[in-house]
Design an enzyme around this catalytic site. Structure first.
Site, PDB file in Angstrom:
ATOM      1  N   ARG A  41      16.910  -1.331  -0.688  1.00 22.26           N
ATOM      2  CA  ARG A  41      16.844  -1.648  -2.117  1.00 22.26           C
ATOM      3  C   ARG A  41      18.231  -1.799  -2.740  1.00 22.26           C
ATOM      4  O   ARG A  41      18.404  -2.628  -3.646  1.00 22.26           O
ATOM      5  CB  ARG A  41      16.044  -0.580  -2.854  1.00 22.26           C
ATOM      6  CG  ARG A  41      14.561  -0.749  -2.589  1.00 22.26           C
ATOM      7  CD  ARG A  41      13.758   0.317  -3.262  1.00 22.26           C
ATOM      8  NE  ARG A  41      12.335   0.007  -3.199  1.00 22.26           N
ATOM      9  CZ  ARG A  41      11.382   0.877  -3.401  1.00 22.26           C
ATOM     10  NH1 ARG A  41      11.695   2.139  -3.698  1.00 22.26           N
ATOM     11  NH2 ARG A  41      10.113   0.518  -3.333  1.00 22.26           N
ATOM     12  N   LYS A 199     -10.311   0.816   2.576  1.00 22.96           N
ATOM     13  CA  LYS A 199     -11.450   1.010   1.673  1.00 22.96           C
ATOM     14  C   LYS A 199     -11.661  -0.104   0.662  1.00 22.96           C
ATOM     15  O   LYS A 199     -10.713  -0.568   0.032  1.00 22.96           O
ATOM     16  CB  LYS A 199     -11.258   2.312   0.899  1.00 22.96           C
ATOM     17  CG  LYS A 199     -11.403   3.535   1.768  1.00 22.96           C
ATOM     18  CD  LYS A 199     -11.245   4.775   0.934  1.00 22.96           C
ATOM     19  CE  LYS A 199     -11.736   5.987   1.702  1.00 22.96           C
ATOM     20  NZ  LYS A 199     -11.615   7.197   0.877  1.00 22.96           N
ATOM     21  N   GLY A 352       2.067  -1.656   1.487  1.00 23.44           N
ATOM     22  CA  GLY A 352       2.835  -0.738   2.323  1.00 23.44           C
ATOM     23  C   GLY A 352       2.552  -0.907   3.811  1.00 23.44           C
ATOM     24  O   GLY A 352       3.477  -1.110   4.616  1.00 23.44           O
ATOM     25  N   GLY A 375       2.715  -1.625  -5.682  1.00 21.58           N
ATOM     26  CA  GLY A 375       1.766  -1.578  -6.809  1.00 21.58           C
ATOM     27  C   GLY A 375       1.793  -2.842  -7.644  1.00 21.58           C
ATOM     28  O   GLY A 375       0.753  -3.366  -8.037  1.00 21.58           O
TER      29      GLY A 375
HETATM   30  P1  ADP Z   1      -1.842  -1.814   2.560  1.00 22.43           P
HETATM   31  O1  ADP Z   1      -0.969  -0.579   2.474  1.00 22.43           O
HETATM   32  O2  ADP Z   1      -1.149  -2.922   3.300  1.00 22.43           O
HETATM   33  O3  ADP Z   1      -2.344  -2.243   1.208  1.00 22.43           O
HETATM   34  P2  ADP Z   1      -4.174  -0.211   3.216  1.00 22.43           P
HETATM   35  O4  ADP Z   1      -3.421   1.008   2.821  1.00 22.43           O
HETATM   36  O5  ADP Z   1      -5.293  -0.629   2.348  1.00 22.43           O
HETATM   37  O6  ADP Z   1      -3.140  -1.441   3.436  1.00 22.43           O
HETATM   38  O7  ADP Z   1      -4.815   0.015   4.654  1.00 22.43           O
HETATM   39  C1  ADP Z   1      -4.100   0.288   5.820  1.00 22.43           C
HETATM   40  C2  ADP Z   1      -4.804   1.245   6.723  1.00 22.43           C
HETATM   41  O8  ADP Z   1      -6.112   0.819   7.040  1.00 22.43           O
HETATM   42  C3  ADP Z   1      -4.084   1.393   8.049  1.00 22.43           C
HETATM   43  O9  ADP Z   1      -3.553   2.688   8.155  1.00 22.43           O
HETATM   44  C4  ADP Z   1      -5.146   1.130   9.110  1.00 22.43           C
HETATM   45  O10 ADP Z   1      -5.114   2.040  10.200  1.00 22.43           O
HETATM   46  C5  ADP Z   1      -6.429   1.314   8.326  1.00 22.43           C
HETATM   47  N1  ADP Z   1      -7.539   0.568   8.943  1.00 22.43           N
HETATM   48  C6  ADP Z   1      -7.561  -0.731   9.296  1.00 22.43           C
HETATM   49  N2  ADP Z   1      -8.724  -1.049   9.876  1.00 22.43           N
HETATM   50  C7  ADP Z   1      -9.474   0.066   9.904  1.00 22.43           C
HETATM   51  C8  ADP Z   1     -10.787   0.381  10.419  1.00 22.43           C
HETATM   52  N3  ADP Z   1     -11.544  -0.539  11.003  1.00 22.43           N
HETATM   53  N4  ADP Z   1     -11.214   1.643  10.280  1.00 22.43           N
HETATM   54  C9  ADP Z   1     -10.436   2.577   9.711  1.00 22.43           C
HETATM   55  N5  ADP Z   1      -9.205   2.349   9.206  1.00 22.43           N
HETATM   56  C10 ADP Z   1      -8.728   1.109   9.308  1.00 22.43           C
HETATM   57 MG    MG Z   2      -1.426   1.502   2.397  1.00 25.31          MG
END
Ligand code: ADP
Ligand code: MG
Length: 397
Positions: A41, A199, A352, A375
């Site tokens: 950064r 989720k 992230g 965010g």
């Molecule tokens: P980002 O930070 O890029 O927005 P998220 O935080 O929403 O992404 O999700 C990332 C997490 O989702 C990862 O740690 C990954 O292991 C988990 N993940 C991906 N596919 C699955 C799955 N089928 N079941 C459980 N967890 C999952």
């Molecule tokens: Mg994440």
């Protein structure tokens, strides 16, 4: 969206001899002893500062660091280590100024000072009008260059943009605005979004907003599991949110009504546990047993998604399509990363874990734009107009 650019202001000589106040994002991680562990950064803030110095301005830079209590200085909240590192990168001394809100410090054209952690100022978070008025008086030109805080309306990110004589976007913020505009407002079609991760509930508004805009909405990860449930499939012990099935159905309905689609996995990779020792099995999406956990998309699905990506005009990516942290379940995300890297489409990615996947599969140089603001990026995908964009557009008149 129209806004003034600091680069234009500098190019036309209007910053010469002026007091320039740059709101940067210098919120770097530190270890327990206060040593900076990662300085991306600080490095990213250099173009705005160098632009200002080159244009003959008297330069003030500030940032937040951590989450201090307003009005209560503790040594660990100080930007002192940042001033040191910044000085090293710029090859000059960068004095750190404390208690700067009422002025009373010197900065000459061609000089740069760092103003102590702005979140120590009383009224920063709530954008107190008196504080904002004082900040505006410190400068002739306000430069917003902190995309990571663009979704917050605080005194140094919003109030000062209203009170300063001139308010404009720094090079980092302008690059984010340009990339987001190109991807979401004026996309080359087909526009393909990939929303993965764990989720549905955390990304529901993103899914709903994208459903009204994109031509294809690829869902992956735990999110896809909930969509599979909504489509009547059995998903065994997979991570899913049965209470979100109606919302998932709605997203598919919105897309269908527009003649667009949500391609669901046709095959999956399952295991009975999420661990480095887990034994992975490939199954058709119709064969998932009661104790199986779906942890990645299968190779047929990967090939199908790669084909969609190959034909996209614009790609927006947030969220891995599997538990890519473990090699057995990384295949889908890796394939997708490679498809994005090889695609001719303009691509933008953020989040992230998405950034971690981009680093892991080493495609950073092949993504059109990688957003630095977690965010803030997600809020743009939700269809919100960020306060920073709104106020800079208003000031551009
Ligand atoms: P980002 O930070 O890029 O927005 P998220 O935080 O929403 O992404 O999700 C990332 C997490 O989702 C990862 O740690 C990954 O292991 C988990 N993940 C991906 N596919 C699955 C799955 N089928 N079941 C459980 N967890 C999952
Ligand atoms: Mg994440």
């Amino acid at each position: 969206m129209k806004f003034l650019r600091f680069s234009d202001i500098c190019a036309s000589g209007q910053a010469q001899g002026k007091r320039v106040f740059i709101r940067a994002d210098l919120n770097v991680p530190q270890d327990d002893a206060g040593n900076i562990t990662e300085d991306t950064r600080i490095r990213a803030s250099l173009p705005a500062i160098q632009l200002a110095l080159g244009a003959g301005a008297a330069v003030m830079v500030t940032s937040h660091l951590g989450r201090p209590t307003e009005g209560e200085f503790r040594p660990e909240d100080s930007l002192a280590p940042v001033a040191k590192r910044l000085g090293k990168m710029l090859g000059r001394e960068v004095p750190l100024i404390s208690n700067w809100v009422d002025g009373g410090f010197e900065v000459q054209p061609g000089q740069v000072v760092l103003l102590e952690n702005c979140r120590l100022n009383k009224g920063e978070k709530k954008n107190n009008p008196e504080l904002a008025a004082k900040l505006g008086k410190l400068c002739d030109i306000f430069v917003h260059d902190a995309f990571g805080t663009a979704h917050r309306a605080e005194a140094t990110t919003y109030g000062i943009a209203e009170t300063a004589p001139v308010a404009c976007a720094g090079p980092l913020l302008a690059a984010e605005m340009d990339a987001l505009t190109q991807a979401l407002l004026e996309p080359k079609r087909p526009l393909v979004a990939i929303v993965g991760g764990s989720k549905v509930s955390t990304k529901l508004s993103i899914l709903k907003t994208l459903a009204t805009k994109v031509d294809q909405l690829i869902v992956g990860g735990g999110i896809a599991n909930t969509f599979l449930l909504a489509a009547g499939k059995r998903i065994g012990d997979s991570l899913a949110e049965p209470e979100m099935v109606r919302e998932a159905q709605q997203v598919m309905d919105i897309m269908k009504a527009r003649g667009a689609e949500v391609p669901l996995p046709v095959d999956v990779v399952v295991a009975d546990e999420v661990s480095i020792l887990a034994r992975a099995n490939r199954l058709s999406a119709d064969e998932v047993g009661p104790h199986d956990r779906i942890l990645d998309v299968g190779p047929k699905t990967s090939a199908k998604l790669a084909d969609i990506i190959a034909h996209a005009g614009t790609i927006v990516w947030n969220g891995p399509v599997g538990v890519f942290e473990y090699p057995q379940f990384a295949g889908g995300t890796k394939m997708m990363a490679s498809a994005i890297a090889h695609s001719e489409a303009f691509s933008i990615a953020g989040g992230g874990d998405t950034l971690a996947a981009i680093a892991k599969f080493d495609i950073a140089n092949d993504v059109g734009y990688i957003s630095t603001g977690g965010g803030a990026f997600l809020e743009v995908l939700e269809g919100r107009i960020l306060p920073a964009f709104e106020v800079l557009a208003k000031r551009a008149g």
